[in-house]
Design a protein around this motif. Structure first.
Motif, mmCIF file in Angstrom:
data_model
loop_
_atom_site.group_PDB
_atom_site.id
_atom_site.type_symbol
_atom_site.label_atom_id
_atom_site.label_comp_id
_atom_site.label_asym_id
_atom_site.label_seq_id
_atom_site.Cartn_x
_atom_site.Cartn_y
_atom_site.Cartn_z
ATOM 1 N N THR A 109 -6.236 -10.607 6.212
ATOM 2 C CA THR A 109 -7.364 -10.169 5.391
ATOM 3 C C THR A 109 -6.894 -9.763 4.003
ATOM 4 O O THR A 109 -7.544 -10.069 2.999
ATOM 5 C CB THR A 109 -8.107 -9.002 6.073
ATOM 6 O OG1 THR A 109 -8.706 -9.518 7.263
ATOM 7 C CG2 THR A 109 -9.179 -8.410 5.193
ATOM 8 N N PRO A 128 -1.869 -11.984 14.558
ATOM 9 C CA PRO A 128 -2.382 -10.817 15.263
ATOM 10 C C PRO A 128 -2.950 -9.784 14.293
ATOM 11 O O PRO A 128 -2.779 -9.901 13.076
ATOM 12 C CB PRO A 128 -1.150 -10.266 15.987
ATOM 13 C CG PRO A 128 0.018 -10.823 15.260
ATOM 14 C CD PRO A 128 -0.410 -12.114 14.643
ATOM 15 N N PHE A 161 0.870 -1.174 0.000
ATOM 16 C CA PHE A 161 0.000 0.000 0.000
ATOM 17 C C PHE A 161 0.910 1.227 0.000
ATOM 18 O O PHE A 161 2.133 1.084 0.093
ATOM 19 C CB PHE A 161 -0.930 -0.006 1.219
ATOM 20 C CG PHE A 161 -2.004 -1.071 1.135
ATOM 21 C CD1 PHE A 161 -3.039 -0.962 0.215
ATOM 22 C CD2 PHE A 161 -1.970 -2.176 1.971
ATOM 23 C CE1 PHE A 161 -4.019 -1.944 0.133
ATOM 24 C CE2 PHE A 161 -2.945 -3.158 1.899
ATOM 25 C CZ PHE A 161 -3.976 -3.043 0.976
ATOM 26 N N GLU A 208 -13.087 -13.838 9.509
ATOM 27 C CA GLU A 208 -13.567 -13.682 10.894
ATOM 28 C C GLU A 208 -15.085 -13.819 10.978
ATOM 29 O O GLU A 208 -15.755 -12.959 11.556
ATOM 30 C CB GLU A 208 -13.154 -12.303 11.445
ATOM 31 C CG GLU A 208 -11.668 -12.054 11.442
ATOM 32 C CD GLU A 208 -11.020 -12.205 12.818
ATOM 33 O OE1 GLU A 208 -11.711 -12.660 13.751
ATOM 34 O OE2 GLU A 208 -9.836 -11.912 12.921
ATOM 35 N N GLY A 210 -3.439 -6.822 11.946
ATOM 36 C CA GLY A 210 -2.512 -6.106 11.071
ATOM 37 C C GLY A 210 -1.419 -6.977 10.476
ATOM 38 O O GLY A 210 -0.495 -6.476 9.844
ATOM 39 N N ALA A 270 1.732 -4.836 3.224
ATOM 40 C CA ALA A 270 0.764 -5.608 4.009
ATOM 41 C C ALA A 270 1.029 -7.106 3.890
ATOM 42 O O ALA A 270 0.840 -7.864 4.833
ATOM 43 C CB ALA A 270 -0.659 -5.300 3.556
HETATM 44 P P1 ATP Z 1 -7.067 -7.732 11.348
HETATM 45 O O1 ATP Z 1 -7.094 -9.039 12.094
HETATM 46 O O2 ATP Z 1 -6.997 -6.552 12.266
HETATM 47 O O3 ATP Z 1 -8.124 -7.613 10.296
HETATM 48 P P2 ATP Z 1 -5.109 -8.513 9.335
HETATM 49 O O4 ATP Z 1 -4.074 -9.471 9.778
HETATM 50 O O5 ATP Z 1 -6.242 -9.040 8.564
HETATM 51 O O6 ATP Z 1 -5.641 -7.684 10.580
HETATM 52 P P3 ATP Z 1 -4.727 -6.686 7.148
HETATM 53 O O7 ATP Z 1 -6.102 -6.128 7.258
HETATM 54 O O8 ATP Z 1 -4.427 -7.582 6.019
HETATM 55 O O9 ATP Z 1 -4.320 -7.410 8.519
HETATM 56 O O10 ATP Z 1 -3.706 -5.461 7.145
HETATM 57 C C1 ATP Z 1 -2.311 -5.626 7.006
HETATM 58 C C2 ATP Z 1 -1.642 -4.254 6.967
HETATM 59 O O11 ATP Z 1 -2.008 -3.579 5.774
HETATM 60 C C3 ATP Z 1 -2.047 -3.342 8.125
HETATM 61 O O12 ATP Z 1 -0.915 -2.624 8.528
HETATM 62 C C4 ATP Z 1 -3.076 -2.451 7.501
HETATM 63 O O13 ATP Z 1 -3.090 -1.185 8.147
HETATM 64 C C5 ATP Z 1 -2.587 -2.314 6.070
HETATM 65 N N1 ATP Z 1 -3.708 -2.118 5.127
HETATM 66 C C6 ATP Z 1 -4.737 -2.945 4.900
HETATM 67 N N2 ATP Z 1 -5.579 -2.471 3.967
HETATM 68 C C7 ATP Z 1 -5.060 -1.257 3.594
HETATM 69 C C8 ATP Z 1 -5.454 -0.238 2.645
HETATM 70 N N3 ATP Z 1 -6.546 -0.392 1.888
HETATM 71 N N4 ATP Z 1 -4.667 0.845 2.537
HETATM 72 C C9 ATP Z 1 -3.548 0.993 3.270
HETATM 73 N N5 ATP Z 1 -3.110 0.069 4.178
HETATM 74 C C10 ATP Z 1 -3.857 -1.032 4.332
#
Ligand code: ATP
Length: 389
Positions: free
Chosen positions: A54, A48, A24, A170, A50, A29
């Protein structure tokens, strides 16, 4: 057709991510993720907040384009295909049902989009509702259902067109603990019955252990380890994985090679472990609570086992046994679990010896400093248990 559900059993597709990366504007990510999910497998992406779970799921779904890397589903490269051409079903945390439609209309929606004839549609909707144990509820509106029932409708809508892949982000996150546990069993059953390949995102390690054939543990956009629950629990490859899945005690020290294993100097004591690391490097030995034994300090120690002096600082009744919180002289906290029929008799405040068999300890590199996960692992295992009670 499946005798149990009336749905045609889908053929699960193989999913392969190769060196997938998502950048991003200000962050990476997903960082060089390679993962194979076998046809019909239940794979959980665990980590965890972030850690990139997802984003990885959205790349598989086609909602988020990868910056680089390849993705194949069922042997076809799909990174240029839109979501509706990937033969996937999707279930989110928030059910995303259409409030103005009945349950049956919600479940029929993807069939209508796919131009399935009306008569066949009605059969498939009823079969999908039976699969999630909501037969006879087709005429209701979503608002007339509980949260758990609404999520079952979302699940029925995702499986009704027999996709070869089902992605779930989730899906139980909004439900209370009891409902989560009963729906976990439902999801497991539905997985068995429909035959699709499931990829499931959660940050809840217990949920991952209950559901999965295999688990991919994420941290900082990378997969730290992929394996069955028992592989990850018994043979974690990093302190992060050891700390994220289940409870453990960690003893830290410097490594000395010793035959085909290693010795670790821990203060004035020595601990032995299988495996080798570079001489002098910082290392840790991780032991699960059920493998630590506690005995009175005055009792002699069997030869060949690891033994460290400690004090009992906490005793927690668990019904099936008890858990002991222990502290070594240098302040290291350990946790031992004793079965009710094998209680050691030691009490809070006693000076004791903590012992474990050499092969029960897992030797891990500790050169990058503490890599405990930022969730429960930051609390002592004993404190974590206490706060849940
Ligand atoms: P959670 O359990 O909180 O959903 P996650 O493991 O699914 O977390 P992701 O949602 O994949 O994590 O996010 C991974 C990283 O990418 C994070 O630092 C998030 O802030 C960043 N991120 C996710 N989507 C975007 C976006 N559209 N624009 C900028 N950064 C993003």
């Amino acid at each position: 057709m499946s005798a149990e559900t009336g749905l045609i059993k889908a053929r699960g597709a193989r999913i392969e991510l190769a060196q997938v990366r998502k950048r991003f504007a200000d962050s990476v990510a997903v960082d060089d993720v390679s993962l194979v999910v076998e046809p019909g497998e239940f794979m959980t992406l665990l980590g965890p907040s972030g850690s990139g779970k997802t984003t990885t799921l959205n790349i598989i779904a086609g909602f988020t384009p990868a910056t680089s890397g390849t993705l194949t589903i069922g042997g076809t490269q799909v990174q240029h295909l839109p979501p509706h051409r990937r033969d996937i079903g999707m279930v989110f945390q928030h059910y995303a049902l259409f409030p103005h439609m009945t349950v049956a209309e919600n479940v029929a929606f993807p069939l209508k989009q796919r131009k399935v004839p009306r008569a066949r549609r009605a059969e498939m909707v009823e079969a999908a509702l039976e699969t999630v144990r909501l037969g006879g509820h087709g005429h209701r509106r979503p608002r007339e259902l509980s949260g758990g029932q609404q999520q079952r409708v979302a699940l029925a809508r995702a499986v009704v067109y027999e996709p070869s892949v089902l992605l779930m982000d989730e899906p139980l996150g909004a439900l209370d603990r009891k409902l989560r546990e009963s729906l976990q069993l439902e999801i497991k059953r539905v997985h068995r019955e429909v035959g699709s390949t499931f990829v499931f995102v959660t940050h809840d390690q217990e949920e991952a252990l209950v559901l999965s054939d295999r688990i991919a543990v994420f941290d900082h956009g990378r997969i730290q380890q992929v394996g069955t629950a028992s592989e990850l629990y018994e043979r974690p490859r990093s302190l992060f994985v050891a700390g994220f899945l289940g409870e453990s005690s960690t003893v830290r020290g410097r490594v000395e090679p010793d035959g085909d294993g290693s010795r670790l100097s821990v203060g004035e004591h020595t601990v032995r472990a299988r495996g080798r690391l570079a001489r002098g490097s910082a290392a840790a030995v991780v032991v699960r609570p059920e493998h630590l034994r506690v005995q009175p300090a005055a009792q002699s120690v069997d030869p060949g086992v690891n033994a460290l002096p400690a004090r009992v600082v906490q005793e927690i009744y668990l019904g099936s046994g008890r858990k002991l919180g222990l502290v070594l002289r240098d302040g290291t906290e350990l946790v031992a679990r004793e079965q009710a029929d094998r209680l050691s008799g030691v009490r809070c405040g006693d000076d004791v010896t903590v012992v474990w068999d050499v092969e029960r300890g897992v030797l891990l590199d500790d050169s990058s400093g503490s890599t405990h996960p930022p969730t429960d692992g930051d609390r002592s295992p004993v404190a974590a248990e206490k706060s849940e009670r």
